[in-house]
Write an enzyme that holds these catalytic residues in place. Structure first.
Site, short mmCIF file in Angstrom:
data_model
loop_
_atom_site.label_atom_id
_atom_site.label_comp_id
_atom_site.label_asym_id
_atom_site.label_seq_id
_atom_site.Cartn_x
_atom_site.Cartn_y
_atom_site.Cartn_z
N TYR A 22 9.01 17.39 39.19
CA TYR A 22 7.56 17.45 39.00
C TYR A 22 7.16 16.91 37.63
O TYR A 22 6.25 17.43 36.99
CB TYR A 22 7.05 18.88 39.21
CG TYR A 22 7.26 19.31 40.63
CD1 TYR A 22 6.28 19.03 41.59
CD2 TYR A 22 8.43 19.92 41.05
CE1 TYR A 22 6.48 19.37 42.91
CE2 TYR A 22 8.64 20.25 42.37
CZ TYR A 22 7.67 19.98 43.29
OH TYR A 22 7.87 20.29 44.60
N TYR A 150 6.42 27.83 50.50
CA TYR A 150 7.07 26.64 49.95
C TYR A 150 8.35 26.40 50.76
O TYR A 150 9.16 27.31 50.94
CB TYR A 150 7.43 26.83 48.47
CG TYR A 150 8.20 25.64 47.94
CD1 TYR A 150 7.53 24.46 47.61
CD2 TYR A 150 9.59 25.66 47.83
CE1 TYR A 150 8.23 23.34 47.17
CE2 TYR A 150 10.29 24.55 47.39
CZ TYR A 150 9.61 23.40 47.07
OH TYR A 150 10.30 22.29 46.65
N ASP A 247 13.02 30.61 56.71
CA ASP A 247 13.54 29.84 55.59
C ASP A 247 14.04 30.85 54.55
O ASP A 247 13.25 31.42 53.80
CB ASP A 247 12.42 28.95 55.03
CG ASP A 247 12.87 28.14 53.82
OD1 ASP A 247 13.95 28.47 53.25
OD2 ASP A 247 12.15 27.22 53.42
N LYS A 276 20.31 27.08 48.21
CA LYS A 276 20.28 27.61 46.84
C LYS A 276 21.55 28.38 46.45
O LYS A 276 22.48 27.78 45.96
CB LYS A 276 19.00 28.41 46.64
CG LYS A 276 17.78 27.45 46.55
CD LYS A 276 16.57 28.06 45.88
CE LYS A 276 15.60 27.00 45.41
NZ LYS A 276 14.45 26.78 46.28
C1 LIG Z 1 14.04 25.62 47.06
C2 LIG Z 1 13.55 25.87 48.43
C3 LIG Z 1 13.57 24.85 49.41
C4 LIG Z 1 14.05 23.47 49.12
O1 LIG Z 1 15.40 23.41 48.77
P1 LIG Z 1 15.95 22.14 47.93
O2 LIG Z 1 17.41 22.38 47.86
O3 LIG Z 1 15.26 22.18 46.62
O4 LIG Z 1 15.59 20.93 48.72
C5 LIG Z 1 13.12 25.17 50.66
N1 LIG Z 1 12.66 26.40 50.96
C6 LIG Z 1 12.63 27.40 50.06
C7 LIG Z 1 12.14 28.74 50.46
C8 LIG Z 1 13.05 27.15 48.76
O5 LIG Z 1 12.98 28.14 47.85
#
Ligand SMILES: *Cc1c(COP(=O)(O)O)cnc(C)c1O
Length: 426
Positions: A22, A150, A247, A276
């Protein structure tokens, strides 16, 4: 002082040539240069050690330079760091997939190893759209989510991020138009639950899947909500023939106090993304898991395969470290450690709530959030945290921390003091 000269040179080259997350080009704010990291500390050139309050964006749950993860990486790199996954397989990926199936909710049986969180969300969306296409309902192509979310920075994930005030507002006209509910209230609200049910029913004919971050909305605003909403979503999705995607890229691997946030509600999704903390922050890897029903649906289609296959799919090095990281986590009383951090954050941030300009302080598991009544001045915030010997990276009006699980009590108290200092700044 040749070292300092090197530092200046590096930073100047960085400013001229290197994009940061960003960030503008050329860079306007000087980043800190990290020389090495060990335990919970980052060694920063010209500054000294900083305690990492961010776990490198939720990922480094065991801290840095961990002997067990190092050994897994060394061992694997001497065997092979990568081979293609088309037509070949290998023990690290197979064992990792089996382990993920074992520790995630029971109906999730199949694993797609992706190379980042965003890609795993793309794969999840592709699975859901292709499922409905394959079972003869190709009109189901949209996604439904709630605001404040997100899900990543590639195209489909951007379309389900919060459409306003979020990081992707610029693209609102160009992205696929998805269906949005209001952001979930923190406490369970029956009227809100009814509106969710209604919205899912109303759009079921065109919606392939509901996708949400369970219990904690991360980069969309660090908001927590009642796990009971997950049961509402599960029931409404079942009632209306809509798939449910969780997610868990930020929430997975114990961060919220349960191994996966879905466990707070005892709800199982049809598709789930993890990332992550998957590799303990060592390498980039994520995974998309799905149920037998989803896989079988795709298999009965005109095109019976999932047409997705990144070059570095199933990377052996990342797989070996991920497996070691999961075993390291499960081999200790992680629940107790997260509980300890939760207590430490509650204690350490308790009196921040009374500071002028602080709107809210909230803690869940190993996540501590201070919300201000104004946007944070990033440069001033970084200076304030660094003065306290801590690395923090606030965004918008949010000063937050999700420390490595190995953070000791004294270091945690120091992180809390830094959060307070940033909240007081400006
Ligand atoms: C960080 C994140 C993503 C994206 O993952 P990247 O490895 O940065 O592409 C997707 N969903 C959630 C909930 C996240 O925290």
């Amino acid at each position: 002082m040749p070292e300092l000269l090197d530092l200046r040179e590096l930073l100047e080259l960085d400013r001229r040539h290197v994009w940061h997350p960003y960030g503008p080009m050329p860079g306007r704010q000087e980043p800190l240069l990290v020389e090495s990291a060990s335990g919970v500390r980052l060694r920063v050139a010209g500054t000294g050690d900083l305690i990492d309050g961010m776990s490198s964006w939720w990922s480094a749950i065991h801290g840095y330079n961990h002997p067990v993860l190092n050994a897994a990486a060394h061992g694997q790199v001497e065997r092979m760091s990568h081979v293609m996954f088309g037509g070949l397989t290998h023990e690290p990926a197979v064992r990792l997939a089996a382990k993920l199936v074992e520790i995630t909710p029971e109906p999730l049986q199949h694993v797609f190893l992706a190379d980042s969180g965003s890609v795993s969300v793309e794969v999840a969306v592709k699975m859901c759209l292709q499922y409905w296409r394959s079972v003869g309902r190709p009109a189901k192509q949209r996604l439904l989510t709630w605001r404040g979310g997100y899900h990543g920075d590639t195209w489909q994930p951007m379309s389900v991020c919060d459409p306003e005030g979020g990081m992707h507002e610029l693209w609102s006209g160009a992205l696929p138009r998805q269906v949005f509910a209001d952001a979930p209230p923190a406490e369970f609200d029956e009227a809100y639950a009814d509106r969710l049910r209604e919205l899912i029913g109303l759009h079921a004919h065109e919606v392939a899947a509901v996708i949400v971050e369970p219990v904690v909305q991360g980069a969309g605003g660090m908001r927590f909500h009642s796990p009971a909403y997950l049961r509402v979503l599960r029931e409404a999705c079942d009632a209306h023939d809509v798939l449910l995607v969780f997610d868990e890229i930020a929430t997975g691997f114990g961060r919220t106090g349960e191994l996966f946030a879905a466990d707070h509600a005892g709800v199982s999704p049809d598709v789930m993304c993890v990332g992550k903390a998957l590799t303990g922050g060592y390498l980039t890897m994520a995974a998309t898991l799905c149920t037998e029903r989803v896989a079988a649906g795709i298999a009965q289609g005109e095109v019976p395969v999932l047409a997705h296959g990144p070059t570095f799919m199933g990377n052996p090095l990342a797989s070996a470290v991920a497996l070691a990281s999961i075993e390291l986590l499960l081999g200790q009383d992680w629940r107790q450690e997260v509980k300890r951090l939760e207590t430490g954050l509650r204690d350490g941030l308790a009196d921040v709530a009374g500071l002028p300009g602080v709107r809210d302080v909230r803690v869940l598991g190993a996540i501590g959030v201070v919300q201000l009544d104004r946007p944070v001045d990033m440069a001033a915030a970084t200076r304030a945290a660094v003065r306290e010997g801590v690395w923090l990276r606030p965004f918008r009006d949010l000063v937050y921390t999700m420390p490595p699980y190995v953070t000791g009590d004294a270091d945690l108290a120091q992180i809390c003091r830094a959060v307070r200092a940033v909240a007081q700044e400006g």
